[in-house]
Design a protein around this motif. Sequence first.
Motif, PDB file in Angstrom:
ATOM      1  N   UNK A 105       0.831  -1.196   0.000  1.00 16.88           N
ATOM      2  CA  UNK A 105       0.000   0.000   0.000  1.00 16.88           C
ATOM      3  C   UNK A 105       0.872   1.254   0.000  1.00 16.88           C
ATOM      4  N   UNK A 106       1.899   1.269   0.856  1.00 11.89           N
ATOM      5  CA  UNK A 106       2.791   2.419   0.926  1.00 11.89           C
ATOM      6  C   UNK A 106       3.539   2.611  -0.389  1.00 11.89           C
ATOM      7  N   UNK A 107       3.989   1.525  -0.986  1.00  9.87           N
ATOM      8  CA  UNK A 107       4.718   1.585  -2.257  1.00  9.87           C
ATOM      9  C   UNK A 107       3.840   2.180  -3.349  1.00  9.87           C
ATOM     10  N   UNK A 108       2.584   1.711  -3.433  1.00  8.26           N
ATOM     11  CA  UNK A 108       1.683   2.199  -4.480  1.00  8.26           C
ATOM     12  C   UNK A 108       1.333   3.661  -4.260  1.00  8.26           C
ATOM     13  N   UNK A 109       1.149   4.067  -2.993  1.00  5.48           N
ATOM     14  CA  UNK A 109       0.859   5.468  -2.691  1.00  5.48           C
ATOM     15  C   UNK A 109       2.037   6.363  -3.076  1.00  5.48           C
ATOM     16  N   UNK A 110       3.219   5.834  -2.926  1.00  9.62           N
ATOM     17  CA  UNK A 110       4.420   6.618  -3.178  1.00  9.62           C
ATOM     18  C   UNK A 110       4.746   6.725  -4.656  1.00  9.62           C
ATOM     19  N   UNK A 112       2.856   5.244  -7.317  1.00  9.57           N
ATOM     20  CA  UNK A 112       1.758   5.117  -8.260  1.00  9.57           C
ATOM     21  C   UNK A 112       1.791   3.831  -9.054  1.00  9.57           C
ATOM     22  N   UNK A 113       2.508   2.848  -8.548  1.00 11.66           N
ATOM     23  CA  UNK A 113       2.616   1.557  -9.221  1.00 11.66           C
ATOM     24  C   UNK A 113       2.287   0.438  -8.244  1.00 11.66           C
ATOM     25  N   UNK A 114       1.644  -0.579  -8.756  1.00 13.13           N
ATOM     26  CA  UNK A 114       1.290  -1.732  -7.921  1.00 13.13           C
ATOM     27  C   UNK A 114       2.391  -2.780  -7.968  1.00 13.13           C
ATOM     28  N   UNK A 115       2.599  -3.446  -6.857  1.00 14.31           N
ATOM     29  CA  UNK A 115       3.557  -4.554  -6.812  1.00 14.31           C
ATOM     30  C   UNK A 115       2.891  -5.878  -7.182  1.00 14.31           C
ATOM     31  N   UNK A 116       1.645  -5.820  -7.669  1.00 14.18           N
ATOM     32  CA  UNK A 116       0.979  -7.018  -8.158  1.00 14.18           C
ATOM     33  C   UNK A 116       0.541  -7.966  -7.062  1.00 14.18           C
ATOM     34  N   UNK A 117       0.458  -9.229  -7.418  1.00 18.72           N
ATOM     35  CA  UNK A 117      -0.073 -10.240  -6.493  1.00 18.72           C
ATOM     36  C   UNK A 117       1.014 -11.062  -5.817  1.00 18.72           C
ATOM     37  N   UNK A 118       2.203 -10.544  -5.749  1.00 15.14           N
ATOM     38  CA  UNK A 118       3.287 -11.297  -5.100  1.00 15.14           C
ATOM     39  C   UNK A 118       2.883 -11.691  -3.690  1.00 15.14           C
ATOM     40  N   UNK A 119       3.074 -12.977  -3.377  1.00 13.85           N
ATOM     41  CA  UNK A 119       2.672 -13.482  -2.056  1.00 13.85           C
ATOM     42  C   UNK A 119       3.744 -13.228  -0.998  1.00 13.85           C
ATOM     43  N   UNK A 120       4.940 -12.857  -1.434  1.00 16.32           N
ATOM     44  CA  UNK A 120       6.026 -12.560  -0.492  1.00 16.32           C
ATOM     45  C   UNK A 120       7.047 -11.673  -1.214  1.00 16.32           C
ATOM     46  N   UNK A 121       7.636 -10.745  -0.468  1.00 18.95           N
ATOM     47  CA  UNK A 121       8.661  -9.847  -1.020  1.00 18.95           C
ATOM     48  C   UNK A 121       9.796  -9.722  -0.023  1.00 18.95           C
ATOM     49  N   UNK A 122      11.007  -9.863  -0.528  1.00 18.75           N
ATOM     50  CA  UNK A 122      12.193  -9.694   0.332  1.00 18.75           C
ATOM     51  C   UNK A 122      12.641  -8.235   0.291  1.00 18.75           C
ATOM     52  N   UNK A 123      12.776  -7.648   1.471  1.00 18.25           N
ATOM     53  CA  UNK A 123      13.233  -6.263   1.569  1.00 18.25           C
ATOM     54  C   UNK A 123      14.415  -6.200   2.534  1.00 18.25           C
ATOM     55  N   UNK A 124      15.215  -5.146   2.386  1.00 18.16           N
ATOM     56  CA  UNK A 124      16.344  -4.927   3.276  1.00 18.16           C
ATOM     57  C   UNK A 124      16.427  -3.471   3.665  1.00 18.16           C
ATOM     58  N   UNK A 125      16.932  -3.204   4.882  1.00 22.21           N
ATOM     59  CA  UNK A 125      17.127  -1.804   5.245  1.00 22.21           C
ATOM     60  C   UNK A 125      18.284  -1.244   4.437  1.00 22.21           C
ATOM     61  N   UNK A 126      18.546   0.051   4.578  1.00 21.74           N
ATOM     62  CA  UNK A 126      19.517   0.697   3.689  1.00 21.74           C
ATOM     63  C   UNK A 126      20.917   0.120   3.859  1.00 21.74           C
ATOM     64  N   UNK A 127      21.286  -0.324   5.042  1.00 21.92           N
ATOM     65  CA  UNK A 127      22.612  -0.911   5.222  1.00 21.92           C
ATOM     66  C   UNK A 127      22.691  -2.274   4.543  1.00 21.92           C
ATOM     67  N   UNK A 128      21.661  -3.089   4.712  1.00 23.42           N
ATOM     68  CA  UNK A 128      21.651  -4.414   4.088  1.00 23.42           C
ATOM     69  C   UNK A 128      21.613  -4.285   2.571  1.00 23.42           C
ATOM     70  N   UNK A 129      20.800  -3.358   2.082  1.00 26.46           N
ATOM     71  CA  UNK A 129      20.678  -3.165   0.637  1.00 26.46           C
ATOM     72  C   UNK A 129      22.006  -2.775   0.010  1.00 26.46           C
TER      73      UNK A 129
END
Length: 380
Positions: A105-110, A112-129
């Motif tokens: 929801x936050x990503x789409x609000x920011x 204007x694009x949907x992340x689709x129907x992905x059932x899981x997403x891997x994210x990392x904080x800025x240091x990990x990224x």
Amino acid sequence: MNIISTDSLKNSILASTPEVDSTILEELCFLTRKHNLKWVPNKEDNGAYYIMSQLSVAKGLDPEDYRKHWSPEAKSTPAAKGRQLESLPGKAFLLKGKSLARFKKTYEETYGKSLGRASAIRVGDWQHAYAYLIQGKTEAAKDFQSLGSRAIEDSSTKEIKRINNSQNPPVKLISENELQDQIIKLTAYSTINLRFEVGIKNSFNTPDEASHRRWDWVEQLPRVVKVYELKARTISENDIKNTLYSKHYLELAAQKYNNKPIEFIFTSPNGISWEAKALIRELMNDQLGYTNIQGVKAKISFVDLQDISQRLVDNIVNNNPIESWFWLLNKLRTEDLNFVVSPRTISKLNSQVSQAYMDGTLVRKSINNVVSINSLDIAA
């Protein structure tokens, strides 16, 4: 709420990591703009979070590269058998369920694009990224190397802490600019000729597209030019690689000071890592004198910042009357110069002053010219 701007990125990171080095923060913002990296804030603990598969693409790799080779789950896969996977610092999450829904929801609000129907997403904080981004030899990875390795070091997010000797002392944070200001002040009292923030046009095509480079300070001697690179934290292997290879500081010095050997000196009040020392030995081919480095007759070394300060203090003492030594001692003690000057240097000067009073070389002057009548012999 639109948070695409890197000002918002900066504010989010400062909210979660207020002690982050300002130089690193600016580089992070520049690279995020250049590579159009998308990030999402965490409304609970602030900070910036990136989708790891998007970073794989930014590196010019398969979207599954992070999952297969660097994610925490990758260690338990059959592909990991027989080889040890390096753990990346920072925080990584596999978002599912409600957490994923909030992130989407936050990503789409920011954006204007949907992340689709992905059932899981891997994210990392800025240091990990950024720790992930610097792995490998792609152009994008090289572009991130100078930021990444610094961002993941504890010393990068915590400036040097100096604590005075009083009870319950406050923590003093000191930056590279402050350290340099103190060296400039000491140099001004000496006869040693150091030129600070010496600039030269950048003749190399580099990822940061810098128009020029600046050395922290330069010392021109009759037979050699000494170029100094100051860091507030422990000098790392990547500091050396970034300075000599990514920014071409040594080759630029050879262009500006042609026909002279170059001594490139890394300095810090907080030491140098073992890996950095090993790299210097390799660059020098285990030689003590000058050698050919990138086509330049050069010598690479590390010198403690306190050792440079000792040299400056010795010069001031040797070129000024003994009556002024106590004045210098007082400045070293009271004007924060003790952040670049070793306690041993201050103790040594204190011993010299004390000995001068003891042997009569220095004589304490009376506060005034009034003499007590009790001290006079009065004839009857």
